[in-house]
Design an enzyme around this catalytic site. Structure first.
Site, PDB file in Angstrom:
ATOM      1  N   GLU A 160       0.821  -1.219   0.000  1.00 24.58           N
ATOM      2  CA  GLU A 160       0.000   0.000   0.000  1.00 24.58           C
ATOM      3  C   GLU A 160       0.854   1.267   0.000  1.00 24.58           C
ATOM      4  O   GLU A 160       0.806   2.053   0.935  1.00 24.58           O
ATOM      5  CB  GLU A 160      -0.866   0.037   1.258  1.00 24.58           C
ATOM      6  CG  GLU A 160      -1.726  -1.175   1.449  1.00 24.58           C
ATOM      7  CD  GLU A 160      -2.484  -1.143   2.769  1.00 24.58           C
ATOM      8  OE1 GLU A 160      -3.588  -1.701   2.810  1.00 24.58           O
ATOM      9  OE2 GLU A 160      -1.971  -0.579   3.763  1.00 24.58           O
ATOM     10  N   ARG A 212       3.247   7.557  -0.406  1.00 26.13           N
ATOM     11  CA  ARG A 212       4.323   8.533  -0.615  1.00 26.13           C
ATOM     12  C   ARG A 212       5.227   8.178  -1.798  1.00 26.13           C
ATOM     13  O   ARG A 212       5.581   9.044  -2.602  1.00 26.13           O
ATOM     14  CB  ARG A 212       5.163   8.591   0.661  1.00 26.13           C
ATOM     15  CG  ARG A 212       6.123   9.745   0.735  1.00 26.13           C
ATOM     16  CD  ARG A 212       7.072   9.594   1.912  1.00 26.13           C
ATOM     17  NE  ARG A 212       6.413   9.293   3.154  1.00 26.13           N
ATOM     18  CZ  ARG A 212       6.000  10.200   4.051  1.00 26.13           C
ATOM     19  NH1 ARG A 212       6.205  11.473   3.810  1.00 26.13           N
ATOM     20  NH2 ARG A 212       5.398   9.826   5.165  1.00 26.13           N
ATOM     21  N   TYR A 261       5.834  18.387  11.183  1.00 23.88           N
ATOM     22  CA  TYR A 261       6.793  17.297  11.425  1.00 23.88           C
ATOM     23  C   TYR A 261       8.249  17.749  11.325  1.00 23.88           C
ATOM     24  O   TYR A 261       9.142  16.903  11.295  1.00 23.88           O
ATOM     25  CB  TYR A 261       6.634  16.182  10.376  1.00 23.88           C
ATOM     26  CG  TYR A 261       5.244  15.669  10.117  1.00 23.88           C
ATOM     27  CD1 TYR A 261       4.501  15.059  11.128  1.00 23.88           C
ATOM     28  CD2 TYR A 261       4.690  15.739   8.840  1.00 23.88           C
ATOM     29  CE1 TYR A 261       3.250  14.554  10.855  1.00 23.88           C
ATOM     30  CE2 TYR A 261       3.432  15.227   8.566  1.00 23.88           C
ATOM     31  CZ  TYR A 261       2.714  14.637   9.578  1.00 23.88           C
ATOM     32  OH  TYR A 261       1.481  14.124   9.307  1.00 23.88           O
ATOM     33  N   CYS A 268       0.096  33.549   9.280  1.00 17.45           N
ATOM     34  CA  CYS A 268       0.392  34.337  10.479  1.00 17.45           C
ATOM     35  C   CYS A 268       0.874  33.461  11.616  1.00 17.45           C
ATOM     36  O   CYS A 268       0.195  33.327  12.640  1.00 17.45           O
ATOM     37  CB  CYS A 268      -0.836  35.129  10.890  1.00 17.45           C
ATOM     38  SG  CYS A 268      -1.157  36.405   9.693  1.00 17.45           S
ATOM     39  N   GLU A 269       2.000  32.826  11.418  1.00 19.08           N
ATOM     40  CA  GLU A 269       2.632  32.022  12.451  1.00 19.08           C
ATOM     41  C   GLU A 269       4.129  32.058  12.211  1.00 19.08           C
ATOM     42  O   GLU A 269       4.570  31.845  11.082  1.00 19.08           O
ATOM     43  CB  GLU A 269       2.194  30.549  12.363  1.00 19.08           C
ATOM     44  CG  GLU A 269       0.741  30.359  12.612  1.00 19.08           C
ATOM     45  CD  GLU A 269       0.427  29.078  13.367  1.00 19.08           C
ATOM     46  OE1 GLU A 269       1.335  28.476  13.957  1.00 19.08           O
ATOM     47  OE2 GLU A 269      -0.755  28.719  13.354  1.00 19.08           O
TER      48      GLU A 269
HETATM   49  N1  LLP Z   1      -1.307   1.893   4.622  1.00 22.48           N
HETATM   50  C1  LLP Z   1      -1.710   2.305   5.821  1.00 22.48           C
HETATM   51  C2  LLP Z   1      -2.575   1.436   6.627  1.00 22.48           C
HETATM   52  C3  LLP Z   1      -1.329   3.569   6.300  1.00 22.48           C
HETATM   53  O1  LLP Z   1      -1.727   3.973   7.497  1.00 22.48           O
HETATM   54  C4  LLP Z   1      -0.500   4.399   5.493  1.00 22.48           C
HETATM   55  C5  LLP Z   1      -0.080   5.725   5.942  1.00 22.48           C
HETATM   56  C6  LLP Z   1      -0.111   3.920   4.236  1.00 22.48           C
HETATM   57  C7  LLP Z   1      -0.527   2.655   3.836  1.00 22.48           C
HETATM   58  C8  LLP Z   1       0.745   4.712   3.296  1.00 22.48           C
HETATM   59  O2  LLP Z   1       1.991   5.010   3.809  1.00 22.48           O
HETATM   60  P1  LLP Z   1       3.111   5.664   2.848  1.00 22.48           P
HETATM   61  O3  LLP Z   1       3.473   4.631   1.798  1.00 22.48           O
HETATM   62  O4  LLP Z   1       2.512   6.868   2.204  1.00 22.48           O
HETATM   63  O5  LLP Z   1       4.218   5.979   3.761  1.00 22.48           O
HETATM   64  N2  LLP Z   1       1.024  12.523   7.061  1.00 22.48           N
HETATM   65  C9  LLP Z   1       2.258  11.809   7.289  1.00 22.48           C
HETATM   66  C10 LLP Z   1       2.180  10.372   6.845  1.00 22.48           C
HETATM   67  C11 LLP Z   1       1.079   9.606   7.521  1.00 22.48           C
HETATM   68  C12 LLP Z   1       0.985   8.200   7.012  1.00 22.48           C
HETATM   69  C13 LLP Z   1      -0.209   7.529   7.561  1.00 22.48           C
HETATM   70  N3  LLP Z   1      -0.421   6.212   7.058  1.00 22.48           N
HETATM   71  C14 LLP Z   1       3.379  12.547   6.555  1.00 22.48           C
HETATM   72  O6  LLP Z   1       3.099  13.549   5.920  1.00 22.48           O
HETATM   73  O7  LLP Z   1       4.534  12.156   6.623  1.00 22.48           O
END
Ligand code: LLP
Length: 430
Positions: free
Chosen positions: A287, A290, A331, A358-359
């Site tokens: 899955e 990113r 982050y 404004c931060e």
């Molecule tokens: N599968 C599940 C169950 C997840 O919770 C997530 C991400 C993914 C797949 C995808 O993960 P990726 O391949 O995109 O790393 N907002 C944060 C990232 C939060 C990810 C949450 N879950 C950021 O901007 O770094």
């Protein structure tokens, strides 16, 4: 970053389109995606499954970037998509994404959300907890339907960037606990339910993971659980879903293993371990969010004001910021940026690239090296395609940017810039 594509004028190009022209034609702030990158990355994953001779599914985690057009791109490649809310579901449905290829995640899916998922024919529900098992049973009975499910477990591993830790007892809010026997209890309940077809197991260990070790540990752990379930309950899993989390390069300091190389090692592990444990080879589902859209995305801003703090530093302010990319503020995420008209020109100074919100914390990039800049110049932040637009807000009542897809020298607007009218469309008089 090295190897940035430029045209004969020395301008940065995105999907073969001059970034200066994108800013001129669509305005700034603007998010531009190089769609051939998205397609290539999915195909690399798919090819890795083929090379390993393992049946696999690439399920794009659409929380990374969820708009109609991206579901349409994903669908052309036969890839699946993950959704985590009815909002993402309805976006995918509006894009004519095949519902059978959707997996629905989340630790608190509501009755309404499950109702919609079953009504629209979502292929897989990734069940997270006992409450959800009850709600799902209710929905399936009411709609006289059945559905494929995966059980999400908490494998006691937490991986971020280049570290992973084995947490033993894990305190994650997601999934059935393993040590206490909750996961096995859930499996018993679900397999007894005629309307639920339990196809396998799911776990997700983290995001922005740089090396494969955490995934290997996870894979071995999940397979050992499947073995236990086979022995104790006679359960045969056909799907092993290892989640997402493949890391990407945001700056030159980042050095992740290539996502497809990590996948190749994971698949080797699956083959050896299933052999050792005498388990049938399951389909492997991944899955990535990113890794598919992150490097494909670029944020284009226009430079406005400049503040020089004598002897200390300079702030270069752009027309966007934490409203279209919260990641630096939230982050402390690092990015890099280049001048659209001269991305490879030698830098002459270090500046803080500041947003317009404004931060004081609204700084997009600290200590960015840039050539001489002038107000009106377009600056392009790289690798902003994941969790940028999807986490955008209207803070300070700023409209969200437009989104454009580029490919083979062509550009197409896929999300209109919000208008001031859009901002107040739900406001009522008092
Ligand atoms: N599968 C599940 C169950 C997840 O919770 C997530 C991400 C993914 C797949 C995808 O993960 P990726 O391949 O995109 O790393 N907002 C944060 C990232 C939060 C990810 C949450 N879950 C950021 O901007 O770094």
């Amino acid at each position: 970053m090295s190897n940035l594509p430029v045209n004969e004028m020395g301008h940065l190009t995105i999907g073969g389109v001059d970034s200066i022209n994108l800013a001129r034609d669509f305005g700034t702030p603007l998010v531009a995606y190089d769609i051939s990158y998205v397609k290539k990355q999915i195909q690399k994953f798919q090819q890795t499954f083929t090379d390993a001779n393992v049946k696999g599914v690439v399920s794009y985690a659409s929380k990374a970037f969820s708009v109609k057009a991206i579901y349409q791109v994903i669908a052309t490649l036969g890839a699946h998509a993950d959704i985590v809310s009815a909002g993402e579901l309805m976006t995918a449905i509006a894009a004519n994404f095949p519902a059978a290829n959707l997996s629905f995640h989340g630790n608190n899916k509501s009755l309404d959300e499950l109702n919609l998922a079953i009504k629209y024919g979502v292929g897989t529900i990734v069940v997270d907890n006992f409450h959800e098992l009850e709600l799902l049973d209710q929905v399936l009975t009411e709609q006289n339907a059945s559905v494929n499910i995966l059980l999400r477990v908490t494998p006691g591993i937490s991986a971020h960037t280049h570290e992973y830790i084995q947490t033993g007892q894990t305190d994650s809010k997601f999934g059935f606990d393993l040590e206490s026997g909750q996961a096995e209890k859930a499996l018993q309940l679900a397999t007894r339910n005629d309307r639920m077809n339990v196809r396998g197991i799911h776990a997700h260990i983290g995001s922005q993971i740089f090396d494969v070790n955490g995934f290997i540990f996870e894979t071995k752990k999940l397979l050992s659980i499947l073995k236990k379930w086979q022995i104790n309950l006679g359960f045969k899993a056909s799907i092993l879903n290892i989640g997402g989390g493949f890391g990407i390069r945001y700056t030159n300091e980042d050095n992740p293993q290539k996502p497809e190389d990590m996948l190749a090692t994971i698949l080797e592990t699956v083959k050896t371990e299933t052999d050792n444990l005498q388990l049938p080879l399951p389909e492997v589902w991944i899955e990535p969010g990113r890794a598919i859209v992150g490097p494909a995305g670029y944020s284009l801003y226009s430079i406005g004001s400049r503040k020089d703090v004598p002897g200390l530093t300079s702030y270069l302010a752009v027309d966007g910021g934490m409203g279209d990319n919260i990641r630096p503020a939230l982050y402390q995420a690092d990015y890099t940026a280049v001048l659209a008209k001269a991305p490879t020109l030698e830098p002459v100074e270090h500046v803080h690239l500041a947003g317009k919100y404004c931060e004081s914390g609204d700084i997009l990039i600290n200590d960015l090296s840039l050539p001489q800049t002038h107000s009106g110049d377009v600056v392009v932040m790289l690798a902003t395609g994941a969790y940028g637009y999807s986490m955008a807000s209207n803070y300070n009542r700023n409209p969200r940017p437009a989104v454009v897809f580029t490919e083979k020298g062509n550009s197409k607007l896929v999300v209109k810039r919000e208008t001031y009218g859009d901002l107040i469309q739900n406001d009522l008089d008092y």
